[in-house]
Design an enzyme around this catalytic site. Structure first.
Site, PDB file in Angstrom:
ATOM      1  N   HIS A 266      -6.059  -1.907   5.370  1.00 24.95           N
ATOM      2  CA  HIS A 266      -5.950  -2.213   3.941  1.00 24.95           C
ATOM      3  C   HIS A 266      -6.857  -3.333   3.430  1.00 24.95           C
ATOM      4  O   HIS A 266      -7.656  -3.094   2.542  1.00 24.95           O
ATOM      5  CB  HIS A 266      -4.504  -2.556   3.559  1.00 24.95           C
ATOM      6  CG  HIS A 266      -3.570  -1.397   3.624  1.00 24.95           C
ATOM      7  ND1 HIS A 266      -2.918  -1.041   4.779  1.00 24.95           N
ATOM      8  CD2 HIS A 266      -3.193  -0.503   2.694  1.00 24.95           C
ATOM      9  CE1 HIS A 266      -2.170   0.028   4.565  1.00 24.95           C
ATOM     10  NE2 HIS A 266      -2.326   0.381   3.304  1.00 24.95           N
ATOM     11  N   HIS A 368       4.303  -4.336   4.401  1.00 30.16           N
ATOM     12  CA  HIS A 368       3.207  -3.443   4.040  1.00 30.16           C
ATOM     13  C   HIS A 368       2.264  -4.084   3.005  1.00 30.16           C
ATOM     14  O   HIS A 368       2.090  -3.610   1.886  1.00 30.16           O
ATOM     15  CB  HIS A 368       3.726  -2.111   3.495  1.00 30.16           C
ATOM     16  CG  HIS A 368       2.671  -1.038   3.495  1.00 30.16           C
ATOM     17  ND1 HIS A 368       2.662  -0.003   4.394  1.00 30.16           N
ATOM     18  CD2 HIS A 368       1.572  -0.862   2.721  1.00 30.16           C
ATOM     19  CE1 HIS A 368       1.626   0.772   4.169  1.00 30.16           C
ATOM     20  NE2 HIS A 368       0.941   0.260   3.155  1.00 30.16           N
ATOM     21  N   HIS A 449      -0.659  -0.897  -5.176  1.00 29.11           N
ATOM     22  CA  HIS A 449      -1.810  -1.239  -4.350  1.00 29.11           C
ATOM     23  C   HIS A 449      -2.744  -2.134  -5.160  1.00 29.11           C
ATOM     24  O   HIS A 449      -2.879  -1.964  -6.364  1.00 29.11           O
ATOM     25  CB  HIS A 449      -2.550   0.017  -3.887  1.00 29.11           C
ATOM     26  CG  HIS A 449      -1.876   0.701  -2.742  1.00 29.11           C
ATOM     27  ND1 HIS A 449      -0.697   1.388  -2.888  1.00 29.11           N
ATOM     28  CD2 HIS A 449      -2.187   0.789  -1.425  1.00 29.11           C
ATOM     29  CE1 HIS A 449      -0.322   1.879  -1.713  1.00 29.11           C
ATOM     30  NE2 HIS A 449      -1.212   1.529  -0.814  1.00 29.11           N
TER      31      HIS A 449
END
Length: 585
Positions: A266, A368, A449
């Protein structure tokens, strides 16, 4: 006399052949005569894909000449083709011992125009460069070698936009390796990274086979965290390594994560001092109960330019790994890239198996974190923890400064760090613990995100994926939507207001349950959004959507539709690429 005659004949031969020849002088001596071979213009020969990573790049050798004021134009293909023009600085010429050529078409005899000054005279030349077809990745069910890009809107002044598409493909061997103590080693996909112009033509791509190998632990993973940094280089990471590369494919950094840390994905960001922020995990983490496990997506590393680890943010100690308010509401079919149509519910029991599973407790995917940004004003980081909040700001002292997100589940001191939503007049909004606010357009981001700061505007932008909105699933899946959104945060008064959003009206067709990005583009004062997993749950190929919108409006300047080679295979992100930043002064 005979020796001189032989040498003269050798030189003549070399002149005719345009190469080099070794001539015997005596039993103890040898001379190599090498003469320059003529190129297409006044400069030297062309080398396509000079560094082996970027097949649609080339270098025109300088041949010991020193051209000045160099401008390169890769001419567009056909009447609608997009030319790519950029200046080339002296240090870039010296670095490559030639003129860099970026933006070639695949399987095409490209025309590359050079304008420069040589020995005080202006020169204009056209070089022909033949390229090969794109070498894509072949996986089961694929119908294209690379995602297909179709332009829908390209407004005047935006024709020259270039977008890096960070796509990912799964094959039969993608998830066949894992750590014995949990972790996310099985999180692995083929990288499909290319740059498209506004006509949908690939103008650059990364040869995936040069950096990815399913059979090599150090070359497994997913290429993510792609950014073009200030000097034009590209940074990214994959699994157990991080990289820095220029647009010609010259690899500048290829380095393993620091010992004791694993499983990048990521987020990778360059700091003003040249250090990198990298989101990784800890190997052999000792929990408070004495259990040893590998963690999942919950450590932020600061690594200097020599590869030394200078700072660590351990979110297990900073946040609450047992908070489950949003986790309980997730659509189990789409916990990031673990897309499973048969999944029933997210397992959040404290004694669930360790590994890359959405659940509470160290050793599971409880946080996450999918983006990390840096605030130079107070030496803090801003993270986007998909399973916890829209964004959280943390100081170098490891203290939480604020939390942007619904209040449900936050306890103790962390509960005092929640930002209060207000309207445009600064009046407090009436919001439920799950984040539903009355009589307002304000909304938090859910399973978002990229929560990034916009220093030029003093705001924060995020891509609100929208799964688990209000900590529930709607009665009908078609009610879901995703959006780009901008917030104004007042740190002194601990308030937040929503300034702008885009995407809600595009509805379920644009709904992207995972991945995606919102980014402010200062050069044209726009917001660029990539709805990277649109169509993920369709039986057809996944169809991401890219939109660049004039700042503060709903006016679309560029809209591109992308079709993945297969179904259920999303893109990750997209970024705007600026060649003048890479090759100019």
């Amino acid at each position: 006399m005979m020796k001189h005659t032989l040498l003269t004949a050798a030189i003549a031969s070399a002149l005719l052949l345009g190469g080099s020849i070794t001539v015997g002088i005596s039993s103890a001596d040898a001379a190599v005569v090498s003469l320059a071979r003529p190129g297409q213009g006044q400069l030297g020969k062309i080398k396509v894909n000079p560094y082996g990573h970027a097949p649609l790049s080339a270098v025109i050798n300088l041949q010991s000449k020193e051209p000045k004021d160099v401008v390169v134009t890769v001419r567009g293909k056909g009447k609608d083709g997009v030319p790519i023009t950029y200046p080339v600085s002296r240090d870039i010429q010296q670095t490559h011992d030639g003129i860099p050529v970026f933006g070639l078409y695949a399987d095409h005899s490209n025309e590359v125009q050079l304008n420069y000054v040589l020995d005080g005279k202006k020169v204009e030349e056209v070089y022909k460069i033949q390229t090969q077809p794109i070498a894509g990745i072949s996986v089961d069910g694929a119908v294209y070698s690379m995602p297909k890009v179709t332009p829908k809107v390209v407004k005047k002044g935006f024709e020259d936009r270039l977008y890096w598409i960070n796509h990912i493909l799964m094959d039969n061997d993608s998830m066949d390796v894992m750590w014995s103590k949990g972790g996310a080693l099985e999180w692995n996909r083929w990288p499909v990274n290319f740059i498209t112009d506004t006509q949908g033509e690939p103008r650059w791509y990364l040869d995936a086979n040069t950096i990815h190998d399913d059979n090599d632990v150090n070359k497994r993973g997913i290429v993510m965290g792609v950014h073009q940094v200030e000097n034009g280089d590209i940074i990214f990471a994959q699994g157990q390594r991080y990289y820095r590369m220029d647009l010609l494919g010259r690899m500048i950094v290829e380095r393993d994560l620091p010992r004791g840390y694993i499983d990048f994905s990521h987020a990778m960001t360059e700091l003003p001092n040249g250090n990198y922020l990298i989101r990784a995990a800890k190997k052999d983490y000792v929990r408070p109960d004495g259990v040893v496990t590998n963690t999942v997506r919950d450590h932020i590393l600061e690594i200097d330019q020599q590869g030394r680890l200078v700072e660590v943010w351990d979110l297990n100690k900073i946040l609450d790994p047992m908070r489950d308010a949003l986790l309980l509401a997730l659509d189990a079919k789409a916990v990031c890239l673990n897309v499973d149509d048969d999944a029933e519910a997210v397992s959040i029991e404290p004694d669930a198996p360790f590994g890359d599973h959405a659940g509470v407790g160290t050793g599971r995917n409880w946080a996450h974190v999918n983006s990390v940004d840096y605030d130079a004003s107070d030496d803090s980081i801003v993270i986007s923890p998909r399973h916890q909040a829209t964004a959280i700001k943390i100081g170098r002292d490891k203290e939480v400064k604020w939390i942007l997100g619904p209040s449900e589940g936050w306890k103790g001191d962390l509960a005092t760090k929640l930002l209060t939503p207000v309207d445009n007049r600064g009046k407090k909004l009436n919001c439920s613990p799950q984040g539903k606010c009355e009589n307002t357009d304000f909304d938090f981001g859910y399973t978002q995100h990229t929560s990034w700061l916009v220093p030029e505007k003093g705001t924060l932008v995020t891509f609100d994926n929208g799964d688990g909105r209000y900590h529930e699933q709607p009665a009908f899946a078609e009610a879901k939507y995703s959006r780009g959104v901008e917030y104004k945060i007042d740190e002194k008064n601990m308030t937040v207001k929503q300034l702008w959003e885009y995407g809600k009206d595009r509805g379920y067709e644009w709904y992207s349950p995972i991945t995606s990005v919102t980014d402010y583009e200062a050069d044209k004062d726009t917001m660029m959004m990539y709805f990277a997993s649109a169509g993920l749950f369709s039986s057809e190929n996944t169809k991401p959507k890219l939109a660049e919108v004039k700042y503060g409006t709903q006016d679309v300047m560029v809209e591109l539709h992308v079709e993945a080679p297969t179904s259920k295979q999303p893109s990750y992100r997209a970024i705007v690429i600026r060649p003048d930043q890479a090759f100019g002064e």
